[in-house]
Design a protein around this motif. Structure first.
Motif, PDB file in Angstrom:
ATOM      1  N   LEU A 102     -21.272  37.764  25.508  1.00 55.21           N
ATOM      2  CA  LEU A 102     -22.280  37.673  24.451  1.00 55.21           C
ATOM      3  C   LEU A 102     -23.663  37.671  25.074  1.00 55.21           C
ATOM      4  O   LEU A 102     -23.865  37.142  26.177  1.00 55.21           O
ATOM      5  CB  LEU A 102     -22.081  36.382  23.652  1.00 55.21           C
ATOM      6  N   ARG A 103     -24.619  38.232  24.346  1.00 55.04           N
ATOM      7  CA  ARG A 103     -25.965  38.279  24.891  1.00 55.04           C
ATOM      8  C   ARG A 103     -26.989  38.084  23.779  1.00 55.04           C
ATOM      9  O   ARG A 103     -26.855  38.656  22.703  1.00 55.04           O
ATOM     10  CB  ARG A 103     -26.188  39.628  25.563  1.00 55.04           C
ATOM     11  N   SER A 104     -27.964  37.260  24.054  1.00 56.25           N
ATOM     12  CA  SER A 104     -29.137  37.147  23.179  1.00 56.25           C
ATOM     13  C   SER A 104     -30.352  37.327  24.074  1.00 56.25           C
ATOM     14  O   SER A 104     -30.212  37.475  25.293  1.00 56.25           O
ATOM     15  CB  SER A 104     -29.174  35.790  22.479  1.00 56.25           C
ATOM     16  N   ARG A 105     -31.568  37.267  23.479  1.00 57.43           N
ATOM     17  CA  ARG A 105     -32.747  37.450  24.321  1.00 57.43           C
ATOM     18  C   ARG A 105     -32.870  36.300  25.317  1.00 57.43           C
ATOM     19  O   ARG A 105     -33.343  36.463  26.416  1.00 57.43           O
ATOM     20  CB  ARG A 105     -34.013  37.546  23.453  1.00 57.43           C
ATOM     21  N   THR A 130     -16.300  33.625  14.075  1.00 56.28           N
ATOM     22  CA  THR A 130     -16.317  33.532  15.536  1.00 56.28           C
ATOM     23  C   THR A 130     -17.434  32.586  15.948  1.00 56.28           C
ATOM     24  O   THR A 130     -18.239  32.170  15.121  1.00 56.28           O
ATOM     25  CB  THR A 130     -16.584  34.911  16.185  1.00 56.28           C
ATOM     26  N   CYS A 131     -17.479  32.285  17.253  1.00 56.56           N
ATOM     27  CA  CYS A 131     -18.519  31.379  17.740  1.00 56.56           C
ATOM     28  C   CYS A 131     -19.809  32.111  18.089  1.00 56.56           C
ATOM     29  O   CYS A 131     -20.732  31.524  18.628  1.00 56.56           O
ATOM     30  CB  CYS A 131     -18.011  30.595  18.945  1.00 56.56           C
ATOM     31  N   LYS A 132     -19.876  33.406  17.769  1.00 55.21           N
ATOM     32  CA  LYS A 132     -21.091  34.174  18.060  1.00 55.21           C
ATOM     33  C   LYS A 132     -22.255  33.628  17.236  1.00 55.21           C
ATOM     34  O   LYS A 132     -22.144  33.439  16.040  1.00 55.21           O
ATOM     35  CB  LYS A 132     -20.865  35.651  17.710  1.00 55.21           C
ATOM     36  N   GLU A 186     -27.079  36.544  18.770  1.00 56.66           N
ATOM     37  CA  GLU A 186     -26.280  37.148  19.840  1.00 56.66           C
ATOM     38  C   GLU A 186     -25.574  38.409  19.349  1.00 56.66           C
ATOM     39  O   GLU A 186     -25.307  38.547  18.164  1.00 56.66           O
ATOM     40  CB  GLU A 186     -25.191  36.161  20.307  1.00 56.66           C
ATOM     41  N   PHE A 187     -25.255  39.269  20.300  1.00 56.78           N
ATOM     42  CA  PHE A 187     -24.338  40.361  19.966  1.00 56.78           C
ATOM     43  C   PHE A 187     -23.307  40.490  21.095  1.00 56.78           C
ATOM     44  O   PHE A 187     -23.515  39.986  22.201  1.00 56.78           O
ATOM     45  CB  PHE A 187     -25.090  41.676  19.719  1.00 56.78           C
TER      46      PHE A 187
END
Lengths: 169, 275
Positions: free
Chosen positions: B138-141, B159-161, B165-166
């Motif tokens: 997962l990635r966010s800024r 989900t825990c996203k 995040e993507f």
């Protein structure tokens, strides 16, 4: 990035059956509606609008796609193929279309454009496709008239003629 | 049956995605292949005001093998993975499951990560990720994190996203080639949602069974030292321990029966190809 604002129309341009086409679409407009209402190409039919029935099946960049699960904006810059591009010339049917006619593989004709697009793709990718492969591909479509038997017979016959054509060539 | 009004953003870089998510995360959905999300939009079950189309982000394409893991980035379509030469060697169980994911007409557009993000409890890819001990990147800024499949799913389509995040990629450990694997599912029509699906991995007498379509999240059970004669009892106990419920498609009793039958079949097949 390219940002298309809600509620406004934006230009959408792609290649349709080998020719460049242009129109205007709101970001939320489905490709199925864009083809039918904006471009007037009503060969692509619209059934369930949630990807289950398969009536709106087309090709985008050579791969099968449900036009109802695609935004017109997503198709911008792609190559789109629809049933209108299947016949080799006006008044002449493709091998697959002719087999459909001979075997009564359609009755009301609502599901037919989508099924033809799927089977045409299968036979292009795998000219030796047998009944199992044909049934597998047709499982992505609903036909409420034929009971599918005639569709399978037509596809098998088309596969056979196409194989013969390739062998003769 | 039309999507609600929304902005369409075509991203060309990962930074494009991250900046939109950072500014308008909770109102934004990632549009990849669209084979689940577009149906949700048409039915207005999802009503985001912004869609970010990630299919033109070059950084998110191409399956690779890194540090013993098969890495499948967010813009990889299911058909591309099925056609990838390395699939049957590095992920034999997933190779067996691929033809069962949707229809040819949806695999051609749908992405692997998109199905994981959608988290349908009867879908094959979440079952594969959990059964094979995969992970989600997962990635966010602000940060990057890696979540194990077992911790990623939190319920039906949950989900825990986080909103900002993507899913950048999912990763599956590469098979050592020593395990036997098998997969089967029952649905009303091939390609429709599975009523029950079962995947098995066998190593010697140890078997892992993954079950989809019964609980809110695909379920795994490890059986150690499993004797062939003990399989029916073990599966009966497992079937009753699951949270089988009746719905339009099948009642709870039928689902338990499918767990017993499909479970026995896949365990048998996996044990056979392990030896």
């Amino acid at each position: 990035m390219r940002n298309l604002k809600a509620g406004q129309k934006h230009p959408v341009e792609f290649e349709l059956n080998g020719r460049s086409v242009k129109g205007q679409a709101e970001p939320r407009m489905l490709l199925s509606d864009f083809l039918r209402h904006e471009l007037g190409r009503t060969g692509t039919h619209v059934g369930c609008e949630h990807g289950v029935c398969g009536a709106c099946t087309i090709r985008i960049d050579g791969r099968l796609a449900r036009a109802c699960l695609t935004l017109a904006a997503q198709a911008d810059g792609t190559q789109v193929e629809t049933i209108e591009g299947m016949a080799p010339q006006t008044g002449r049917l493709s091998v697959l279309q002719a087999a459909f006619r001979r075997h009564h593989a359609l009755q009301c004709g609502f599901c037919t454009p989508g099924i033809l697009m799927s089977l045409d793709t299968l036979l292009q990718q795998n000219p030796a496709a047998g009944e199992d492969e044909i049934r597998d591909v047709i499982s992505g479509h609903l036909c409420r008239c034929t009971g599918y038997r005639q569709i399978i017979d037509a596809a098998l016959e088309a596969a056979k003629s196409l194989q013969k054509e390739t062998a003769d060539a | 049956m039309k999507p609600p009004p929304l902005d369409y953003i075509r991203a060309f870089t990962t930074q494009d995605i991250l900046s939109v998510l950072a500014n308008a995360g909770s109102d934004t959905r990632i549009l990849a292949g669209g084979q689940s999300l577009m149906a949700m939009l048409n039915m207005r079950l999802a009503q985001p005001s912004i869609l970010i189309d990630i299919m033109h982000v070059g950084e998110l394409t191409g399956v690779t093998i890194e540090h013993g893991k098969t890495v499948i980035p967010a813009a990889v379509r299911q058909a591309e993975l099925a056609e990838w030469q390395g699939l049957s060697k590095t992920l034999p169980l997933l190779a067996q499951m691929m033809p069962w994911i949707g229809h040819a007409q949806t695999r051609s557009r749908g992405t692997v990560c998109g199905s994981i993000a959608h988290a349908d409890p009867s879908a094959e890819l979440p079952l594969a990720l959990i059964t094979l001990d995969g992970e989600v990147a997962l990635r966010s800024r602000k940060r990057r994190r890696v979540v194990q499949a077992a911790d990623f799913f939190s319920g039906t389509m949950l989900t825990c996203k986080e909103d900002d995040e993507f899913i950048e990629a999912v990763r599956f450990p590469v098979s050592d080639g020593k395990a036997g694997t098998a997969f089967r599912e029952i649905g009303r029509r091939k390609g429709d949602f599975a009523i029950v699906s079962c995947a098995a991995i066998a190593r010697g007498k140890s078997v892992r069974l993954g079950v989809g379509g019964v609980n809110d999240i695909p379920f795994i059970r490890d059986f150690d030292g499993l004797e062939v004669s003990g399989i029916p009892d073990a599966l009966n106990e497992l079937a009753w321990s699951l949270d089988a419920r009746g719905d339009l498609h099948a009642d709870a009793r039928y689902r338990r029966e499918l767990v017993r039958n499909l479970g026995a079949q896949v365990i048998g097949e996996a044990l056979q190809c392990a030896t």
